[in-house]
Write a protein that holds these residues in place. Sequence first.
Motif, PDB file in Angstrom:
ATOM      1  N   GLU A  89       0.816  -1.223   0.000  1.00  0.00           N
ATOM      2  CA  GLU A  89       0.000   0.000   0.000  1.00  0.00           C
ATOM      3  C   GLU A  89       0.845   1.267   0.000  1.00  0.00           C
ATOM      4  OE1 GLU A  89      -3.081  -0.060  -0.508  1.00  0.00           O
ATOM      5  OE2 GLU A  89      -3.718  -2.089   0.059  1.00  0.00           O
ATOM      6  N   CYS A  90       1.936   1.262   0.738  1.00  0.00           N
ATOM      7  CA  CYS A  90       2.716   2.495   0.906  1.00  0.00           C
ATOM      8  C   CYS A  90       4.018   2.450   0.122  1.00  0.00           C
ATOM      9  CB  CYS A  90       2.993   2.750   2.384  1.00  0.00           C
ATOM     10  SG  CYS A  90       1.475   2.908   3.338  1.00  0.00           S
ATOM     11  N   CYS A 104       4.131   4.243  -4.699  1.00  0.00           N
ATOM     12  CA  CYS A 104       4.582   5.481  -5.350  1.00  0.00           C
ATOM     13  C   CYS A 104       6.011   5.846  -4.980  1.00  0.00           C
ATOM     14  CB  CYS A 104       3.661   6.639  -4.985  1.00  0.00           C
ATOM     15  SG  CYS A 104       1.931   6.329  -5.378  1.00  0.00           S
ATOM     16  N   HIS A 105       6.492   5.343  -3.883  1.00  0.00           N
ATOM     17  CA  HIS A 105       7.863   5.584  -3.420  1.00  0.00           C
ATOM     18  C   HIS A 105       8.245   4.393  -2.562  1.00  0.00           C
ATOM     19  CE1 HIS A 105       5.633   6.617   0.193  1.00  0.00           C
ATOM     20  NE2 HIS A 105       5.052   7.636  -0.434  1.00  0.00           N
ATOM     21  N   TYR A 111       8.729   3.699   3.266  1.00  0.00           N
ATOM     22  CA  TYR A 111       9.643   4.246   4.267  1.00  0.00           C
ATOM     23  C   TYR A 111       9.560   3.445   5.564  1.00  0.00           C
ATOM     24  CZ  TYR A 111       9.506   8.294   1.126  1.00  0.00           C
ATOM     25  OH  TYR A 111       9.572   9.103   0.034  1.00  0.00           O
ATOM     26  N   ILE A 159       0.206  11.767   9.101  1.00  0.00           N
ATOM     27  CA  ILE A 159       0.165  11.283   7.714  1.00  0.00           C
ATOM     28  C   ILE A 159      -1.061  10.399   7.490  1.00  0.00           C
ATOM     29  CG2 ILE A 159       1.304   9.713   6.078  1.00  0.00           C
ATOM     30  CD1 ILE A 159       4.000  10.739   7.242  1.00  0.00           C
ATOM     31  N   HIS A 192      -2.383  13.776   0.348  1.00  0.00           N
ATOM     32  CA  HIS A 192      -1.032  13.302   0.655  1.00  0.00           C
ATOM     33  C   HIS A 192      -0.038  13.851  -0.367  1.00  0.00           C
ATOM     34  CE1 HIS A 192       1.889  10.294   2.196  1.00  0.00           C
ATOM     35  NE2 HIS A 192       2.184  10.016   0.936  1.00  0.00           N
ATOM     36  N   PHE A 193       0.630  14.942  -0.047  1.00  0.00           N
ATOM     37  CA  PHE A 193       1.622  15.540  -0.952  1.00  0.00           C
ATOM     38  C   PHE A 193       1.054  15.671  -2.375  1.00  0.00           C
ATOM     39  CE2 PHE A 193       3.766  13.263   2.453  1.00  0.00           C
ATOM     40  CZ  PHE A 193       4.653  14.204   2.951  1.00  0.00           C
ATOM     41  N   ARG A 234       7.685  15.085   6.746  1.00  0.00           N
ATOM     42  CA  ARG A 234       8.748  14.708   5.820  1.00  0.00           C
ATOM     43  C   ARG A 234      10.007  14.303   6.576  1.00  0.00           C
ATOM     44  NH1 ARG A 234       8.839  15.508   0.264  1.00  0.00           N
ATOM     45  NH2 ARG A 234       7.193  16.841  -0.571  1.00  0.00           N
ATOM     46  N   ILE A 235      10.494  13.111   6.263  1.00  0.00           N
ATOM     47  CA  ILE A 235      11.771  12.646   6.810  1.00  0.00           C
ATOM     48  C   ILE A 235      12.881  13.580   6.317  1.00  0.00           C
ATOM     49  CG2 ILE A 235      13.379  10.683   6.823  1.00  0.00           C
ATOM     50  CD1 ILE A 235      10.689   9.102   5.794  1.00  0.00           C
ATOM     51  N   THR A 236      12.741  13.989   5.065  1.00  0.00           N
ATOM     52  CA  THR A 236      13.772  14.811   4.425  1.00  0.00           C
ATOM     53  C   THR A 236      13.853  16.228   5.001  1.00  0.00           C
ATOM     54  OG1 THR A 236      12.153  15.265   2.687  1.00  0.00           O
ATOM     55  CG2 THR A 236      13.750  13.551   2.241  1.00  0.00           C
ATOM     56  N   SER A 278      14.966  13.208  -6.339  1.00  0.00           N
ATOM     57  CA  SER A 278      14.819  13.945  -5.088  1.00  0.00           C
ATOM     58  C   SER A 278      15.300  13.094  -3.924  1.00  0.00           C
ATOM     59  CB  SER A 278      13.367  14.377  -4.859  1.00  0.00           C
ATOM     60  OG  SER A 278      12.662  13.368  -4.159  1.00  0.00           O
ATOM     61  N   SER A 328      13.663  12.279  -1.470  1.00  0.00           N
ATOM     62  CA  SER A 328      12.621  11.372  -0.999  1.00  0.00           C
ATOM     63  C   SER A 328      12.804   9.952  -1.551  1.00  0.00           C
ATOM     64  CB  SER A 328      11.244  11.903  -1.395  1.00  0.00           C
ATOM     65  OG  SER A 328      11.081  13.220  -0.909  1.00  0.00           O
TER      66      SER A 328
HETATM   67  C1  HEC Z   1      -0.480   7.694  -4.897  1.00  0.00           C
HETATM   68  C2  HEC Z   1       0.916   7.710  -4.569  1.00  0.00           C
HETATM   69  C3  HEC Z   1       1.315   7.580  -3.101  1.00  0.00           C
HETATM   70  C4  HEC Z   1       0.935   6.595  -2.215  1.00  0.00           C
HETATM   71  C5  HEC Z   1       0.032   5.400  -2.450  1.00  0.00           C
HETATM   72  C6  HEC Z   1       1.624   6.915  -0.963  1.00  0.00           C
HETATM   73  N1  HEC Z   1       2.392   8.026  -1.115  1.00  0.00           N
HETATM   74 FE1  HEC Z   1       3.620   8.825   0.320  1.00  0.00          FE
HETATM   75  N2  HEC Z   1       4.182  10.276  -0.997  1.00  0.00           N
HETATM   76  C7  HEC Z   1       3.703  10.430  -2.290  1.00  0.00           C
HETATM   77  C8  HEC Z   1       4.322  11.582  -2.883  1.00  0.00           C
HETATM   78  C9  HEC Z   1       4.084  12.110  -4.298  1.00  0.00           C
HETATM   79  C10 HEC Z   1       5.210  12.128  -1.918  1.00  0.00           C
HETATM   80  C11 HEC Z   1       6.132  13.320  -2.072  1.00  0.00           C
HETATM   81  C12 HEC Z   1       7.451  12.817  -2.633  1.00  0.00           C
HETATM   82  C13 HEC Z   1       8.355  13.892  -3.136  1.00  0.00           C
HETATM   83  O1  HEC Z   1       8.247  15.042  -2.739  1.00  0.00           O
HETATM   84  O2  HEC Z   1       9.245  13.521  -3.942  1.00  0.00           O
HETATM   85  C14 HEC Z   1       5.094  11.266  -0.745  1.00  0.00           C
HETATM   86  C15 HEC Z   1       5.819  11.441   0.423  1.00  0.00           C
HETATM   87  C16 HEC Z   1       5.714  10.672   1.548  1.00  0.00           C
HETATM   88  C17 HEC Z   1       6.485  10.879   2.765  1.00  0.00           C
HETATM   89  C18 HEC Z   1       7.523  11.968   2.998  1.00  0.00           C
HETATM   90  C19 HEC Z   1       8.853  11.586   2.332  1.00  0.00           C
HETATM   91  C20 HEC Z   1       9.885  12.678   2.509  1.00  0.00           C
HETATM   92  O3  HEC Z   1      10.076  13.448   1.556  1.00  0.00           O
HETATM   93  O4  HEC Z   1      10.488  12.739   3.580  1.00  0.00           O
HETATM   94  C21 HEC Z   1       6.075   9.935   3.653  1.00  0.00           C
HETATM   95  C22 HEC Z   1       6.608   9.736   5.060  1.00  0.00           C
HETATM   96  C23 HEC Z   1       5.061   9.133   2.998  1.00  0.00           C
HETATM   97  N3  HEC Z   1       4.879   9.596   1.708  1.00  0.00           N
HETATM   98  C24 HEC Z   1       4.385   8.083   3.590  1.00  0.00           C
HETATM   99  C25 HEC Z   1       3.432   7.325   2.947  1.00  0.00           C
HETATM  100  C26 HEC Z   1       2.666   6.276   3.585  1.00  0.00           C
HETATM  101  C27 HEC Z   1       2.766   5.880   5.037  1.00  0.00           C
HETATM  102  C28 HEC Z   1       1.830   5.729   2.635  1.00  0.00           C
HETATM  103  C29 HEC Z   1       0.829   4.625   2.806  1.00  0.00           C
HETATM  104  C30 HEC Z   1      -0.223   4.849   3.759  1.00  0.00           C
HETATM  105  C31 HEC Z   1       2.091   6.454   1.397  1.00  0.00           C
HETATM  106  N4  HEC Z   1       3.045   7.399   1.623  1.00  0.00           N
HETATM  107  C32 HEC Z   1       1.462   6.178   0.185  1.00  0.00           C
HETATM  108  C33 HEC Z   1       2.815   9.599  -2.912  1.00  0.00           C
HETATM  109  C34 HEC Z   1       2.220   8.483  -2.400  1.00  0.00           C
END
Ligand code: HEC
Length: 203
Positions: free
Chosen positions: A71-72, A75-76, A79, A92, A99-100, A145-147, A172, A174
Amino acid sequence: MNKLTWSIGSILLGSTLIFGFTSLSLQADSLFEKKEHHENERDDDDEKGEHQRQSRISGSSSPSNKLYIEECGACHVAYPAGLLPKKSWNKIMTNLENHFDENAELDAQTGKQLSSYLNRYALDSGNSGRLRKMLRNFPKNTPVRITKLPYFIRKHDEIPARMVKGNPKVGSFSQCDKCHQGAQQGDFEEDRVKIPGFGRWED
Ligand code: HEC
Ligand code: HEC
């Protein structure tokens, strides 16, 4: 002192000294061997410790870890939970539809399961291991953001932009796993960093 006593005396003294030195150096040798042996043992322990540390950070021993990666990690990199404290994860997880600039909403059941998984392995002052340093000067406003954490910034501020933003293979900060290939398992060892297109990081 007559000549005879003098030479007997020197011979005696000489052999005592030689004997003394030999046994001293023998002792030193065996001490050294013991030390080496000890160090080898420590290496093994370190490796075991490293695995345990990683599983504490990433919660890889938890059955929810698989769901989390699904699930998490879409897209990245997923973490590792040990990178942020509970309050950040909760912020979060209660705002996933926003979410971002993406919608990462989950059904209630999945959301609940992942929240409790993240809370269980979250960054905590009671954790052992070096990631605890992430809590240094931790901002009061609950960063998501961890970053943006001071410790993160300090550790990465010598890396030139051309290796990150200007590097199409990274993009990036991230994208942890681009440079820390074991990121998902919680491995952020400095000496295993490889920056795509630039190779190993030497500082
Ligand atoms: C639909 C795509 C998508 C999904 C699914 C997703 N994320 Fe993200 N997340 C992003 C994007 C886009 C960013 C911003 C990344 C960037 O700035 O490069 C991000 C950033 C983050 C960051 C901050 C990273 C940093 O820059 O320090 C965290 C923590 C995070 N996500 C946690 C989660 C968690 C927990 C889940 C699951 C519940 C999740 N993400 C699911 C798209 C997603
Ligand atoms: C562009 C490559 C790159 C990216 C992307 C990157 N890092 Fe790093 N990271 C490095 C380098 C290089 C070092 C070693 C810096 C030094 O020598 O002090 C490092 C060091 C670290 C350390 C300290 C390790 C130690 O042994 O003390 C941690 C923790 C860390 N990174 C976490 C992360 C996390 C979490 C992310 C993603 C949110 C991330 N990094 C993204 C290159 C990167």
